[in-house]
Write a protein that holds these residues in place. Structure first.
Motif, PDB file in Angstrom:
ATOM      1  N   LEU A 220      47.203  41.962  34.900  1.00  0.00           N
ATOM      2  CA  LEU A 220      48.512  41.422  34.540  1.00  0.00           C
ATOM      3  C   LEU A 220      49.414  42.416  33.809  1.00  0.00           C
ATOM      4  O   LEU A 220      50.629  42.340  33.913  1.00  0.00           O
ATOM      5  CB  LEU A 220      48.327  40.169  33.656  1.00  0.00           C
ATOM      6  N   GLU A 221      48.836  43.342  33.039  1.00  0.00           N
ATOM      7  CA  GLU A 221      49.658  44.085  32.100  1.00  0.00           C
ATOM      8  C   GLU A 221      49.667  45.599  32.271  1.00  0.00           C
ATOM      9  O   GLU A 221      50.558  46.261  31.752  1.00  0.00           O
ATOM     10  CB  GLU A 221      49.229  43.748  30.665  1.00  0.00           C
ATOM     11  N   LEU A 222      48.687  46.154  32.953  1.00  0.00           N
ATOM     12  CA  LEU A 222      48.648  47.615  33.082  1.00  0.00           C
ATOM     13  C   LEU A 222      48.971  48.035  34.512  1.00  0.00           C
ATOM     14  O   LEU A 222      48.700  47.332  35.469  1.00  0.00           O
ATOM     15  CB  LEU A 222      47.271  48.154  32.690  1.00  0.00           C
ATOM     16  N   ASP A 223      49.569  49.217  34.619  1.00  0.00           N
ATOM     17  CA  ASP A 223      49.933  49.746  35.931  1.00  0.00           C
ATOM     18  C   ASP A 223      48.745  50.479  36.559  1.00  0.00           C
ATOM     19  O   ASP A 223      48.816  51.649  36.920  1.00  0.00           O
ATOM     20  CB  ASP A 223      51.136  50.682  35.809  1.00  0.00           C
ATOM     21  N   LEU A 224      47.636  49.751  36.690  1.00  0.00           N
ATOM     22  CA  LEU A 224      46.420  50.300  37.274  1.00  0.00           C
ATOM     23  C   LEU A 224      45.995  49.435  38.451  1.00  0.00           C
ATOM     24  O   LEU A 224      46.276  48.230  38.488  1.00  0.00           O
ATOM     25  CB  LEU A 224      45.291  50.334  36.243  1.00  0.00           C
ATOM     26  N   ILE A 225      45.290  50.029  39.395  1.00  0.00           N
ATOM     27  CA  ILE A 225      44.745  49.289  40.527  1.00  0.00           C
ATOM     28  C   ILE A 225      43.313  48.903  40.176  1.00  0.00           C
ATOM     29  O   ILE A 225      42.465  49.770  39.944  1.00  0.00           O
ATOM     30  CB  ILE A 225      44.781  50.140  41.802  1.00  0.00           C
ATOM     31  N   PHE A 226      43.066  47.600  40.104  1.00  0.00           N
ATOM     32  CA  PHE A 226      41.744  47.116  39.688  1.00  0.00           C
ATOM     33  C   PHE A 226      40.855  46.866  40.900  1.00  0.00           C
ATOM     34  O   PHE A 226      41.296  46.309  41.908  1.00  0.00           O
ATOM     35  CB  PHE A 226      41.874  45.831  38.876  1.00  0.00           C
ATOM     36  N   GLU A 227      39.576  47.260  40.776  1.00  0.00           N
ATOM     37  CA  GLU A 227      38.587  47.014  41.821  1.00  0.00           C
ATOM     38  C   GLU A 227      37.309  46.460  41.192  1.00  0.00           C
ATOM     39  O   GLU A 227      36.794  47.019  40.232  1.00  0.00           O
ATOM     40  CB  GLU A 227      38.252  48.296  42.582  1.00  0.00           C
ATOM     41  N   GLU A 228      36.841  45.360  41.750  1.00  0.00           N
ATOM     42  CA  GLU A 228      35.536  44.823  41.374  1.00  0.00           C
ATOM     43  C   GLU A 228      34.588  45.186  42.506  1.00  0.00           C
ATOM     44  O   GLU A 228      34.532  44.525  43.541  1.00  0.00           O
ATOM     45  CB  GLU A 228      35.621  43.308  41.189  1.00  0.00           C
ATOM     46  N   VAL A 229      33.859  46.288  42.333  1.00  0.00           N
ATOM     47  CA  VAL A 229      33.136  46.888  43.452  1.00  0.00           C
ATOM     48  C   VAL A 229      31.875  47.572  42.942  1.00  0.00           C
ATOM     49  O   VAL A 229      31.810  48.017  41.782  1.00  0.00           O
ATOM     50  CB  VAL A 229      34.052  47.892  44.190  1.00  0.00           C
ATOM     51  N   SER A 230      30.861  47.660  43.794  1.00  0.00           N
ATOM     52  CA  SER A 230      29.609  48.327  43.423  1.00  0.00           C
ATOM     53  C   SER A 230      29.874  49.790  43.069  1.00  0.00           C
ATOM     54  O   SER A 230      30.728  50.450  43.673  1.00  0.00           O
ATOM     55  CB  SER A 230      28.608  48.252  44.582  1.00  0.00           C
ATOM     56  N   ILE A 231      29.117  50.270  42.083  1.00  0.00           N
ATOM     57  CA  ILE A 231      29.310  51.634  41.588  1.00  0.00           C
ATOM     58  C   ILE A 231      28.033  52.443  41.800  1.00  0.00           C
ATOM     59  O   ILE A 231      26.950  52.073  41.338  1.00  0.00           O
ATOM     60  CB  ILE A 231      29.690  51.631  40.104  1.00  0.00           C
ATOM     61  N   SER A 232      28.169  53.548  42.502  1.00  0.00           N
ATOM     62  CA  SER A 232      27.056  54.470  42.721  1.00  0.00           C
ATOM     63  C   SER A 232      26.961  55.444  41.548  1.00  0.00           C
ATOM     64  O   SER A 232      27.977  55.819  40.965  1.00  0.00           O
ATOM     65  CB  SER A 232      27.284  55.247  44.016  1.00  0.00           C
ATOM     66  N   PRO A 233      25.739  55.875  41.187  1.00  0.00           N
ATOM     67  CA  PRO A 233      25.609  56.880  40.132  1.00  0.00           C
ATOM     68  C   PRO A 233      26.404  58.156  40.401  1.00  0.00           C
ATOM     69  O   PRO A 233      26.836  58.829  39.463  1.00  0.00           O
ATOM     70  CB  PRO A 233      24.101  57.170  40.109  1.00  0.00           C
TER      71      PRO A 233
END
Length: 281
Positions: A220-233
């Motif tokens: 809602l408030e930051l100019d960032l692209i959010f991703e809810e995604v698996s993270i590899s090491p």
């Protein structure tokens, strides 16, 4: 002071029976709450997470277990604190009543509330060095049960011992698919360029209260692209920033993973927004 099923007693009186199912079988849930300025931070979110978790574990929710009742029990428990401005860490623990082995004799519950003093009235950014490493001795099982705040925390305990033995400040936990899930004491977020990401619940990370709050703030408030995604090491060393979130500390920047060092610019932008939400929520 400890509140055991509505009865207040001093901490030096034993409150746990030997037949406690949380002690014997890990048949228990808990919420860790931050209290400051006369209010419980994000209490509604904590309450509904506890209710949802109790339903998943087939615990019977008492008719009087309303949000107002539990809040009043918490406030009654901490009323012994002389200085009402001192911030507190509160633990609300719920377990199934004694009886049975793996199959309980009853799904009715008991509860306990305890507290301890902490330092800061609001979330403060810790800018001290914080080095992490992957903990690979054991893995979190992806799925619904891993998202619950149960008292089955053996991986967190062993990871904490590993961190101490290797002079680390924290560890990152993996699931059985070797995806990064969370830290020992909270959810993780990675910032790379204009993107910010965190692992999805299906990977087995805790359904954290601060995780939820930061996701809504980022969207809602930051100019960032959010991703809810698996993270590899492998992604860890490409990130510009990485931080841990939990209900007591707020946002904790990670400064180093192996040879990679991180900044904290986004964490600094998020912190005042988080404090504002905690006060006004």
């Amino acid at each position: 002071m400890v509140n055991l099923n509505g009865v207040l007693s001093t901490n030096d009186i034993p409150a746990t029976a030997i037949d406690n199912r949380g002690l014997n079988f890990g048949d228990a849930l808990f919420e860790t709450l931050r209290f400051s300025g006369g209010k419980i931070f994000f209490w509604e979110d904590h309450y509904f997470r506890l209710m949802a978790s109790m339903r998943i574990l087939r615990m019977v929710i008492p008719m009087n277990f309303t949000m107002e009742f539990l809040e009043s029990e918490i406030l009654r428990t901490i009323s012994s604190v002389e200085n009402k401005e001192i911030p507190l860490r509160i633990k609300l623990l719920v377990w199934r009543k004694p009886g049975g082995k793996y199959l309980p004799l009853s799904n009715n519950i008991e509860y306990a509330i305890s507290f301890e003093k902490i330092r800061d009235n609001f979330y403060v950014l810790n800018e001290k060095p914080l080095e992490v490493e992957l903990f690979k001795d054991h893995y979190i099982a992806s799925g619904l049960l891993s998202t619950l705040k149960t008292n089955n925390r053996l991986i967190n305990i062993l990871g904490s011992i590993f961190a101490k033995e290797n002079e680390l400040d924290n560890c990152l936990l993996l699931n059985q698919n070797k995806q990064v899930v969370e830290a020992l004491n909270g959810n993780i977020f990675l910032v790379t360029g204009n993107y910010i990401k965190t692992p999805p619940l299906v990977d087995g990370c805790l359904n954290g209260i601060l995780r939820k709050q930061l996701i809504s703030t980022v969207i809602l408030e930051l100019d960032l692209i959010f991703e809810e995604v698996s993270i590899s090491p492998f992604e860890l060393q490409k990130a510009d920033e990485m931080f841990i979130t939990n209900s007591i500390q707020g946002i904790v920047p990670i400064t180093k993973y192996r040879k990679k060092e991180y900044g904290n610019a986004i964490a600094k932008r998020l912190l005042p927004k988080l404090n504002k939400k905690a006060i006004t929520d």
